[in-house]
Scaffold this motif. Structure first.
Motif, short mmCIF file in Angstrom:
data_model
loop_
_atom_site.label_atom_id
_atom_site.label_comp_id
_atom_site.label_asym_id
_atom_site.label_seq_id
_atom_site.Cartn_x
_atom_site.Cartn_y
_atom_site.Cartn_z
N THR A 134 31.87 36.26 99.64
CA THR A 134 30.49 35.79 99.49
C THR A 134 29.55 36.37 100.54
O THR A 134 28.45 36.83 100.21
N PHE A 135 29.98 36.38 101.80
CA PHE A 135 29.12 36.89 102.87
C PHE A 135 29.20 38.41 103.01
O PHE A 135 28.39 39.00 103.70
N GLY A 136 30.21 38.99 102.34
CA GLY A 136 30.34 40.44 102.35
C GLY A 136 29.75 41.07 101.11
O GLY A 136 28.52 41.12 100.96
N GLN A 180 43.44 24.67 99.96
CA GLN A 180 44.60 25.48 99.60
C GLN A 180 44.72 26.72 100.49
O GLN A 180 45.57 27.58 100.25
N GLY A 181 43.84 26.82 101.49
CA GLY A 181 43.90 27.94 102.41
C GLY A 181 43.17 29.18 101.94
O GLY A 181 43.38 30.27 102.47
N LEU A 182 42.27 29.02 100.95
CA LEU A 182 41.57 30.17 100.38
C LEU A 182 40.16 30.34 100.93
O LEU A 182 39.41 31.21 100.47
N GLY A 183 39.78 29.54 101.89
CA GLY A 183 38.41 29.57 102.41
C GLY A 183 38.01 30.91 103.00
O GLY A 183 36.90 31.38 102.78
N GLU A 184 38.91 31.52 103.74
CA GLU A 184 38.59 32.79 104.39
C GLU A 184 38.33 33.90 103.37
O GLU A 184 37.44 34.73 103.56
N LEU A 185 39.11 33.92 102.30
CA LEU A 185 38.91 34.91 101.26
C LEU A 185 37.56 34.70 100.57
O LEU A 185 36.82 35.66 100.33
N ILE A 186 37.24 33.44 100.28
CA ILE A 186 35.94 33.12 99.68
C ILE A 186 34.81 33.55 100.61
O ILE A 186 33.81 34.13 100.18
N THR A 240 33.11 26.06 95.49
CA THR A 240 34.54 25.85 95.26
C THR A 240 35.31 25.69 96.57
O THR A 240 36.44 25.19 96.56
N TYR A 241 34.71 26.11 97.69
CA TYR A 241 35.40 26.01 98.97
C TYR A 241 35.76 24.57 99.30
O TYR A 241 36.91 24.26 99.63
N GLN A 242 34.78 23.66 99.24
CA GLN A 242 35.04 22.26 99.56
C GLN A 242 34.71 21.32 98.41
O GLN A 242 35.12 20.16 98.43
N GLY A 243 33.94 21.79 97.43
CA GLY A 243 33.45 20.90 96.39
C GLY A 243 34.51 20.50 95.38
O GLY A 243 35.36 21.31 95.00
N ILE A 288 35.13 33.49 111.84
CA ILE A 288 34.53 32.23 112.32
C ILE A 288 35.22 31.05 111.66
O ILE A 288 35.61 30.08 112.32
N LEU A 289 35.37 31.10 110.35
CA LEU A 289 36.03 30.01 109.63
C LEU A 289 37.48 29.87 110.07
O LEU A 289 37.97 28.75 110.26
N PHE A 290 38.16 30.98 110.23
CA PHE A 290 39.56 30.97 110.67
C PHE A 290 39.69 30.25 112.01
O PHE A 290 40.60 29.44 112.21
N CYS A 291 38.76 30.53 112.92
CA CYS A 291 38.80 29.92 114.25
C CYS A 291 38.54 28.42 114.22
O CYS A 291 38.97 27.69 115.12
N SER A 292 37.85 27.94 113.20
CA SER A 292 37.51 26.52 113.13
C SER A 292 38.71 25.64 112.84
O SER A 292 38.63 24.41 112.96
N HIS A 293 39.86 26.25 112.48
CA HIS A 293 41.03 25.45 112.11
C HIS A 293 41.96 25.14 113.28
O HIS A 293 42.76 24.21 113.19
#
Length: 277
Positions: free
Chosen positions: A134-136, A124-130, A113-116, A169-174
């Motif tokens: 998922t990784f936690g 929508q800015g929800l990537g970090e929460l996802i 759901t992140y990019q698909g 990591i994801l946050f820094c990629s923006h």
């Protein structure tokens, strides 16, 4: 970047070992290989999905841009997913505990759901929460079940720690791609906040790792050995200082996600050692 797969599995397994004094080495190894395959699927499929929106037109290391063959990358990503799910399915079969597969299947579904399409929740800015979920907790729960160990406060504490460090990591990629994100209609956290406020959020998130650890020690969830984490303060300072200086200079700030990967790896290693000791 594949330390993003290795670190959560290693820390979760260390948490299980710290609680029970034993682990199944074969299960750990198979889980590790499967996790790497799943991360390959995420990375490759994200390149495919991003190529459809045009957001990656200036991304030199996009595999779609490198190969010029979107269909090949798409099917290769699916093959990686099958390998990863197959490995997790084998663990579930060996353990006769299908909750292992269920937790990872849910994590993969959230990852999609992140990019698909049609979800694209990352836009929508929800990537970090996802990423955090998922990784936690989901990955840590799956590792816990794979080792036939009940969840513990130590496991949940470690899962929150790794979830945050992965989301960083994801946050820094923006930071370096605000213009590309705006052009593609992606409302990333940095687009919403601006780079200056984003650098402040990054600093707070990074410092939180060094607050959570002694807090969990005081609560009895972590061993005092996990204070080894403070050996990584120079890396944390490098990340926060770098983004603080160059947050609005794309050419200079673009490498901050690799510093974040370094922080993720070393904090994960120190936390693992502390949990084992």
């Amino acid at each position: 970047m594949y330390t993003v797969a290795i670190t959560p599995i290693s820390v979760a397994t260390a948490a299980v070992y710290g609680a029970t004094g034993q682990i199944n080495g074969f299960t750990f190894g198979l889980f590790l290989v499967s996790a790497i395959a799943v991360i390959a699927w995420i990375n490759l499929s994200n390149d495919v999905f991003d190529s459809e929106t045009g957001i990656d037109q200036n991304k030199a290391h996009s595999v779609v841009n490198l190969t010029g063959n979107k269909a090949l990358v798409f099917w290769l990503s699916n093959a990686c997913l099958l390998v990863g799910i197959g490995g997790i399915g084998a663990i579930a079969y060996f353990q006769q505990d299908w909750r292992v597969l269920g937790a990872i299947a849910l994590a993969c579904a959230l990852g999609y759901t992140y990019q698909g399409p049609p979800f694209r929740l990352g836009y929508q800015g929800l990537g970090e929460l996802i990423c955090l979920i998922t990784f936690g907790p989901l990955t840590f729960l799956a590792v816990c079940y794979s080792q036939a160990s009940p969840p513990s406060p130590t496991l949940w504490g470690a899962s929150l720690f790794v979830g945050i460090s992965t989301a960083i990591i994801l946050f820094c990629s923006h930071f370096h791609q605000v213009e590309d994100d705006l052009a593609a209609g992606k409302r990333s956290p940095i687009v919403r906040l601006g780079t200056a406020k984003g650098s402040t959020v990054l600093a707070v998130s990074t410092v939180s790792l060094y607050i959570l650890t002694p807090l969990f020690i005081l609560c009895g969830y972590f061993s005092p050995w996990t204070l080894l984490l403070f050996l990584t303060v120079p890396v944390a300072y490098e990340l926060v200082n770098h983004v603080g200086q160059y947050h609005n200079q794309p050419d200079k700030v673009r490498n901050c996600k690799f510093i974040a990967v370094k922080l993720h790896f070393w904090t994960g290693l120190c936390l693992s050692l502390g949990l084992i000791l």
